[in-house]
Structures are given as structure tokens and as C-alpha cells.
Design a protein around this motif. Sequence first.
Motif, mmCIF file in Angstrom:
data_model
loop_
_atom_site.group_PDB
_atom_site.id
_atom_site.type_symbol
_atom_site.label_atom_id
_atom_site.label_comp_id
_atom_site.label_asym_id
_atom_site.label_seq_id
_atom_site.Cartn_x
_atom_site.Cartn_y
_atom_site.Cartn_z
ATOM 1 N N GLY A 53 49.227 -16.796 53.281
ATOM 2 C CA GLY A 53 49.954 -17.336 52.142
ATOM 3 C C GLY A 53 51.273 -16.649 51.867
ATOM 4 O O GLY A 53 51.700 -16.569 50.712
ATOM 5 N N GLY A 54 51.927 -16.151 52.902
ATOM 6 C CA GLY A 54 53.229 -15.506 52.716
ATOM 7 C C GLY A 54 53.169 -14.091 52.192
ATOM 8 O O GLY A 54 54.202 -13.525 51.823
ATOM 9 N N GLU A 55 51.968 -13.516 52.144
ATOM 10 C CA GLU A 55 51.816 -12.151 51.632
ATOM 11 C C GLU A 55 51.070 -11.284 52.635
ATOM 12 O O GLU A 55 50.227 -11.774 53.376
ATOM 13 N N LEU A 56 51.362 -9.989 52.611
ATOM 14 C CA LEU A 56 50.586 -8.977 53.307
ATOM 15 C C LEU A 56 49.648 -8.394 52.260
ATOM 16 O O LEU A 56 50.090 -7.803 51.275
ATOM 17 N N TRP A 57 48.336 -8.627 52.440
ATOM 18 C CA TRP A 57 47.323 -8.237 51.463
ATOM 19 C C TRP A 57 46.626 -6.956 51.874
ATOM 20 O O TRP A 57 46.276 -6.777 53.045
ATOM 21 N N LEU A 58 46.367 -6.097 50.885
ATOM 22 C CA LEU A 58 45.631 -4.859 51.051
ATOM 23 C C LEU A 58 44.443 -4.932 50.096
ATOM 24 O O LEU A 58 44.615 -4.896 48.879
ATOM 25 N N GLY A 59 43.240 -5.082 50.637
ATOM 26 C CA GLY A 59 42.044 -5.193 49.815
ATOM 27 C C GLY A 59 41.232 -3.915 49.851
ATOM 28 O O GLY A 59 41.159 -3.243 50.882
ATOM 29 N N MET A 60 40.614 -3.573 48.698
ATOM 30 C CA MET A 60 39.887 -2.310 48.582
ATOM 31 C C MET A 60 38.645 -2.460 47.725
ATOM 32 O O MET A 60 38.593 -3.309 46.832
ATOM 33 N N MET A 61 37.685 -1.591 47.965
ATOM 34 C CA MET A 61 36.476 -1.558 47.158
ATOM 35 C C MET A 61 36.824 -1.136 45.729
ATOM 36 O O MET A 61 37.803 -0.417 45.512
ATOM 37 N N GLU A 113 37.083 -16.479 47.633
ATOM 38 C CA GLU A 113 36.477 -17.659 48.243
ATOM 39 C C GLU A 113 37.040 -17.911 49.640
ATOM 40 O O GLU A 113 36.299 -18.199 50.570
ATOM 41 N N GLU A 114 38.357 -17.803 49.774
ATOM 42 C CA GLU A 114 39.016 -18.055 51.067
ATOM 43 C C GLU A 114 38.609 -17.042 52.133
ATOM 44 O O GLU A 114 38.520 -17.374 53.307
ATOM 45 N N THR A 115 38.393 -15.809 51.721
ATOM 46 C CA THR A 115 38.163 -14.726 52.679
ATOM 47 C C THR A 115 36.726 -14.222 52.695
ATOM 48 O O THR A 115 36.423 -13.288 53.448
ATOM 49 N N GLU A 116 35.884 -14.806 51.863
ATOM 50 C CA GLU A 116 34.482 -14.376 51.729
ATOM 51 C C GLU A 116 34.391 -12.890 51.364
ATOM 52 O O GLU A 116 33.557 -12.148 51.879
ATOM 53 N N THR A 117 35.270 -12.475 50.453
ATOM 54 C CA THR A 117 35.291 -11.106 49.966
ATOM 55 C C THR A 117 34.340 -10.991 48.779
ATOM 56 O O THR A 117 34.456 -11.764 47.827
ATOM 57 N N PRO A 118 33.416 -10.039 48.814
ATOM 58 C CA PRO A 118 32.496 -9.888 47.679
ATOM 59 C C PRO A 118 33.190 -9.286 46.460
ATOM 60 O O PRO A 118 34.031 -8.401 46.593
ATOM 61 N N HIS A 119 32.839 -9.796 45.293
ATOM 62 C CA HIS A 119 33.354 -9.239 44.028
ATOM 63 C C HIS A 119 32.529 -8.018 43.673
ATOM 64 O O HIS A 119 31.360 -7.949 44.032
ATOM 65 N N PRO A 120 33.055 -7.085 42.949
ATOM 66 C CA PRO A 120 34.453 -6.899 42.569
ATOM 67 C C PRO A 120 35.238 -6.211 43.694
ATOM 68 O O PRO A 120 34.656 -5.616 44.602
ATOM 69 N N PHE A 121 36.560 -6.281 43.589
ATOM 70 C CA PHE A 121 37.434 -5.636 44.563
ATOM 71 C C PHE A 121 38.822 -5.505 43.965
ATOM 72 O O PHE A 121 39.153 -6.172 42.987
ATOM 73 N N HIS A 122 39.618 -4.620 44.546
ATOM 74 C CA HIS A 122 41.037 -4.491 44.203
ATOM 75 C C HIS A 122 41.815 -5.226 45.285
ATOM 76 O O HIS A 122 41.477 -5.151 46.468
ATOM 77 N N LEU A 123 42.873 -5.913 44.880
ATOM 78 C CA LEU A 123 43.710 -6.632 45.830
ATOM 79 C C LEU A 123 45.169 -6.395 45.480
ATOM 80 O O LEU A 123 45.585 -6.601 44.342
ATOM 81 N N PHE A 124 45.921 -5.951 46.478
ATOM 82 C CA PHE A 124 47.345 -5.676 46.313
ATOM 83 C C PHE A 124 48.113 -6.506 47.338
ATOM 84 O O PHE A 124 47.632 -6.728 48.438
ATOM 85 N N HIS A 125 49.320 -6.940 46.977
ATOM 86 C CA HIS A 125 50.210 -7.528 47.970
ATOM 87 C C HIS A 125 51.433 -6.632 48.092
ATOM 88 O O HIS A 125 51.751 -5.859 47.190
ATOM 89 N N ALA A 126 52.068 -6.687 49.262
ATOM 90 C CA ALA A 126 53.099 -5.722 49.616
ATOM 91 C C ALA A 126 54.505 -6.234 49.352
ATOM 92 O O ALA A 126 54.845 -7.352 49.724
ATOM 93 N N ASP A 127 55.296 -5.394 48.705
ATOM 94 C CA ASP A 127 56.742 -5.565 48.610
ATOM 95 C C ASP A 127 57.294 -4.671 49.721
ATOM 96 O O ASP A 127 57.248 -3.443 49.620
ATOM 97 N N LEU A 128 57.745 -5.275 50.817
ATOM 98 C CA LEU A 128 58.121 -4.534 52.024
ATOM 99 C C LEU A 128 59.464 -3.832 51.862
ATOM 100 O O LEU A 128 60.439 -4.439 51.423
ATOM 101 N N THR A 129 59.509 -2.568 52.273
ATOM 102 C CA THR A 129 60.773 -1.840 52.296
ATOM 103 C C THR A 129 61.209 -1.499 53.719
ATOM 104 O O THR A 129 62.389 -1.285 53.962
ATOM 105 N N GLU A 130 60.239 -1.457 54.667
ATOM 106 C CA GLU A 130 60.581 -1.165 56.060
ATOM 107 C C GLU A 130 59.444 -1.607 56.972
ATOM 108 O O GLU A 130 58.274 -1.414 56.654
ATOM 109 N N VAL A 131 59.826 -2.206 58.107
ATOM 110 C CA VAL A 131 58.873 -2.572 59.152
ATOM 111 C C VAL A 131 59.424 -1.998 60.452
ATOM 112 O O VAL A 131 60.581 -2.255 60.800
ATOM 113 N N VAL A 132 58.595 -1.215 61.168
ATOM 114 C CA VAL A 132 59.044 -0.539 62.390
ATOM 115 C C VAL A 132 58.086 -0.862 63.524
ATOM 116 O O VAL A 132 56.867 -0.753 63.365
#
Length: 176
Positions: A53-61, A113-132
Motif C-alpha cells: 500500500g505504498g508504505e514500508l511497515w514495521l510490525g511489533m509485538m 485482516e490483510e496480513t493475518e497479524t494477531p491482535h494486539p500489535f504495534h505498527l509503524f510506517h517509515a518516513d524514509l531519509t536514506e536507502v543504500v
Amino acid sequence: MTTTHNWAAFENQEPEFAAIVRARFAQYPHHVLGTLRRDGSPRLTGLNVDIRGGELWLGMMPGSMKAKDLQRDPRFALHTNPGAGEEMPDGDVRISGRAIELLDPPELHRYAEETETPHPFHLFHADLTEVVHTGIDGDDLVVRTWTPTRGLHTLRRGNDDEPPREDPGEGTPTAP
């Protein structure tokens, strides 16, 4: 939810480079995330990465230390899993940026629902500053770097005392 320099913006500016980076992340499910502890020292932890969906997602417990780190200080560095052996024929990728936590319950539910990720969880999307991306081309070490302000820039370094060489035609600033 749109970030200033999200994955979609990067992909739009450099589609071929973004495809290389995406493919490198897709090779293995687990990667390494660097965050900053409360005292400012680095913390390295494993992480699954999802680009959708146009985002780089970081999911965490829920309640994970890396999530707490990002809630306190959103700066992060992400490194691809190097895989087995020493060859890394597809190179090495690092991404830096700022993590923005998704807190909207309907959006979190949709993602789960889309990713079959169990609740609860933390979800972050990235504001990119550098890709190498670092790789080998013949006898050269090739370092390709994208930033939102500079665009794509390539340096080549031989296995000698010569200074690194810039590839011409890159490094043209892009509009923010």
C-alpha cells in the motif's frame, strides 16, 4: 497517514532502484532493526518487514522494547538479512528514517485482516531519509544511495588506493 517520503514516493522517484531494494528484502522474512534506547545507546533486534500500500511497515509485538524505543525516538535503521554464506550476490541494503506509529483502530484492524497479524500489535510506517544498496560489480564495490533531497547517487570504489568514482548523471536533487 501519508508520510513526507514514504515508500510510494521513493518508488515513484526511483522505480528500478526501489525494485532492487524490495527484492532484497523479500529474500528473507527476518531483518535487523536498529533503534535508540532511553539512554541513547543502540538496540538491535530482529524484525519482519512488509511493503504494501505504498508504505514500508514495521510490525511489533505489544509492549516490545523496540516499539517503546520508536515511540520515544522515531529514528531507526533497518538492515537486510545477509543470508547464508559470504557471497551476497544481490548485495546489501540499509534503510534509515523515522517510524510513525499507526494508531487508528479501523486501519490497524484492516492491516491485521490483510496480513493475518494477531491482535494486539504495534505498527509503524517509515518516513524514509536514506536507502543504500551496496554490491559488487566486477572489481568494484558499488554503493548506491537515495535520499529525498539528493536523489540517487552512485559511488564506485576499486580494490586499490584510488579515490571513489561517482557515476555521472546521478545525484540530481528531487523536489520534496
